[in-house]
Design a protein around this motif. Sequence first.
Motif, PDB file in Angstrom:
ATOM      1  N   UNK A  59     -27.378  16.610  13.976  1.00 14.14           N
ATOM      2  CA  UNK A  59     -26.097  16.998  13.982  1.00 14.14           C
ATOM      3  C   UNK A  59     -25.234  16.688  12.623  1.00 14.14           C
ATOM      4  N   UNK A  60     -24.118  17.410  12.460  1.00 10.28           N
ATOM      5  CA  UNK A  60     -23.339  17.156  11.212  1.00 10.28           C
ATOM      6  C   UNK A  60     -22.686  15.544  11.307  1.00 10.28           C
ATOM      7  N   UNK A  61     -22.318  15.359  12.473  1.00  9.68           N
ATOM      8  CA  UNK A  61     -21.731  13.782  12.448  1.00  9.68           C
ATOM      9  C   UNK A  61     -22.753  12.809  12.462  1.00  9.68           C
ATOM     10  N   UNK A  62     -24.023  13.048  12.966  1.00  8.09           N
ATOM     11  CA  UNK A  62     -24.875  12.038  12.842  1.00  8.09           C
ATOM     12  C   UNK A  62     -25.573  12.022  11.372  1.00  8.09           C
ATOM     13  N   UNK A 102      -6.537  15.534   9.565  1.00 13.24           N
ATOM     14  CA  UNK A 102      -6.076  14.334   9.233  1.00 13.24           C
ATOM     15  C   UNK A 102      -7.448  13.640   8.970  1.00 13.24           C
ATOM     16  N   UNK A 103      -7.789  13.053   7.775  1.00  9.33           N
ATOM     17  CA  UNK A 103      -9.091  12.122   7.642  1.00  9.33           C
ATOM     18  C   UNK A 103      -8.957  10.907   8.502  1.00  9.33           C
ATOM     19  N   UNK A 104     -10.116  10.834   8.869  1.00  9.70           N
ATOM     20  CA  UNK A 104     -10.490   9.541   9.915  1.00  9.70           C
ATOM     21  C   UNK A 104     -10.287  10.115  11.445  1.00  9.70           C
ATOM     22  N   UNK A 105     -10.235  11.391  11.704  1.00 10.31           N
ATOM     23  CA  UNK A 105      -9.879  11.725  13.144  1.00 10.31           C
ATOM     24  C   UNK A 105     -11.253  11.686  14.048  1.00 10.31           C
ATOM     25  N   UNK A 106     -12.245  11.719  13.265  1.00  8.34           N
ATOM     26  CA  UNK A 106     -13.477  11.663  14.155  1.00  8.34           C
ATOM     27  C   UNK A 106     -14.011  10.177  14.206  1.00  8.34           C
ATOM     28  N   UNK A 107     -14.247   9.731  15.340  1.00  9.96           N
ATOM     29  CA  UNK A 107     -14.851   8.410  15.855  1.00  9.96           C
ATOM     30  C   UNK A 107     -16.293   8.711  16.212  1.00  9.96           C
ATOM     31  N   UNK A 108     -17.366   8.154  15.167  1.00  7.07           N
ATOM     32  CA  UNK A 108     -18.610   8.676  15.381  1.00  7.07           C
ATOM     33  C   UNK A 108     -19.264   7.798  16.439  1.00  7.07           C
ATOM     34  N   UNK A 109     -19.835   8.815  17.430  1.00 12.33           N
ATOM     35  CA  UNK A 109     -20.798   7.943  18.574  1.00 12.33           C
ATOM     36  C   UNK A 109     -22.097   8.298  18.612  1.00 12.33           C
ATOM     37  N   UNK A 110     -23.008   7.722  18.401  1.00 11.78           N
ATOM     38  CA  UNK A 110     -24.297   7.912  18.329  1.00 11.78           C
ATOM     39  C   UNK A 110     -24.874   8.595  19.681  1.00 11.78           C
TER      40      UNK A 110
END
Length: 729
Positions: free
Chosen positions: A567-570, A711-719
Amino acid sequence: MKLLLPVLLCSLIFNGLKAQKIESFPENDPKLSFAKNEIKPHLGKYQVQLIADASLVRKVCADNQLPAPKWDADQCYAIRRKGSQVWVLSSNALGAMYGGLDVAEALRVNHPGWLNASDQKPYLPERGLKFNIPLDLRTPSYTDASDAAQANIPEVWKEEFWQEYFDEMARHRMNVMTLWSLHPFPSLVYIPEFPEVGLNDVWRTKAKYDDTFSHNADGWDRPYLYEDVEVVKKISIQEKMDFWRKVMQMADDRGIRFYIFTWNKFTYGAEGKHGITDDQTNDTTIAYFRAAVRELVKQYPLLKGIGITAGEHMDNKLTNDYRKEKWLWRTYGEGINDGLKAAPREDFRLIHRFHQTGLADILESFKGLECRLDLSIKYAIAHMYSIPNPPFTLPAFDLLTDENKSWLTIRNDDVYSMRWANVDFARQFIGAIPNVDKIAGYYMGPDGYTWGRDFLNKNTLKDPPLVFKKQWVSNMIWGRLSFDPTLPREVFDENIREKFGSSHTTALMKAWEPASMIFPFITRFVWGDIDLKWFPEANFSHRKYRSFYTVDEYIKRQPMDGSAIAGIDQWLHDPKAAETLRSPLSVADSLEKLAQTALTHLKKLPAFSSTDQSELSQTSSDIEAFAEVGLYYANKIRAAYSLARYDKLSHTADQQQSLDFLKRAEGHWNNYATIYSAKNQPALYNRVGWVDVNALKEEVKKDYGIVKNWKPGSITYKQQVTTEKPFKK
């Protein structure tokens, strides 16, 4: 048989094949007659004999010095040829019919070389369709809260509908029809102990359904549906039984085995009569179900089996004689035994879906069953057009045995309106099915659409074709390859060439096959396991989940298990992802390549229009639609990737790049919507709700605001962690 055989042998000995150009034995078998009728228009100089008798096969082989067939089991056949004389040899009529269809095909496409010696047996013995049957307002199926189902209620009560359907299925070597209903009994049987349950006439509501109906099929008898009802057919319950006996005979005449599946426990059409309720502890309801199943088995001698589900509307907390599997035994198990006692036959089956239950409980509860017990598992959940080797059911295969084989439920909730064709994908999919010796067969079809007549295409509403016939190339591919996965590609090419003309076939297939891979690629990336969560024709899910998938949602999506895609986030946060997984941008690149290849080869075809009803024009239009939505998806992934980089790195160049990709994506969506809407009207689907591809242009535009206001930093990555859901032993 004993009296006719010597007569025929004498005819063969003294007259050979010269008296007639085509003969069959038995002479009047409907399967062989169908094959003969397919052969006759193309017979030319050839003399053909279809034989469905083991002793006669041995005689013909000896007299004509022909190699004996390799196999003589159900559906097996051999073709032998000497000059212009052709023999189809089988010990059974279905095998001889299939061999006759091979002969008809070879002559029709002018490939007599295909008549040289061959021996065939089915790879998957049962190959068929899942059809959610819209019988009546009072006895709905899961698909009934949709425009397609409502339009098809009158159609499924017409003999000509089924005759055309079964003819088409036979041509594609499909031999199973499964009809699925929440509670079909009031529309199918009269029950002496419960006489008020049998329903006369066929009802349809004039009221409009919406997307608020339960996805577990609860409350589908809302009072407003009964306030304005039309009778679409005047028919008594006894006449209904006569009708369905005729339908099953039509199926049998084409070698098609007929099954009826239910979800449990629903009482639509019977609720409140004779004390029947949907209470799982109601002994009257149990007695009613048992009697209904008995009558179904008894009144329909050509019914090959019943499929059941221990879920949807059953209470998991009850114990003793009212727990799920015990309830199913007391109703379906005992009912089948009662029916078989009254009308014995050896080929009946109970197919128990391996869904919301455990194998040990099934086997213990049904140990007294007087027929074969098979299982059934969802092979690719709702999306057969994803990867060719879905991993979800692998744990179940260890539980299967030769005695308890499984059917595969192969759900197509991917392609409703557009024609699909990719031989390589289907061949890989069929070849990847594990433990084939433990597989009884499959049934393929949607839950969110009705494969009846096509009432989606607004240009053919006066004479709507069968959806199955509209998708003839797809069905030919799946049916023929599941009978013989080694079937040469030439067979498909020549059938398509015969239909569309030799000057167009090469370019058509070079466009069609890559276009058909666009949905598998996007679905393995934007994965939604059940049909409620993902409909690739519209970038859509039921509003309960998301409705239109926005650019930020693409960042969060977890690709399909087994797809080897990150996935993109991963990809942006897990340094190890690149070691074993494919990047999101490579998926976008693949989508663009597929789409551009399709568009390049489309230019080599004659000019076409989405409103022109010629099949070549309609197919070309579908290919163009696939390509345009594929380019939309490619640029949407890129836009989401750039937005995720902006979130992580705060570079405004990434934000601008995301907007640029969205601009390209919007252009392709607008092209897609124009093509799609020129052919298809907006429609209510029972799983994802109301879909209007043209109106979704406004949803496409909303992505701009999401990116501009991000807003940058809006995403908190969760594995992401894959949690396997084991099958209960």
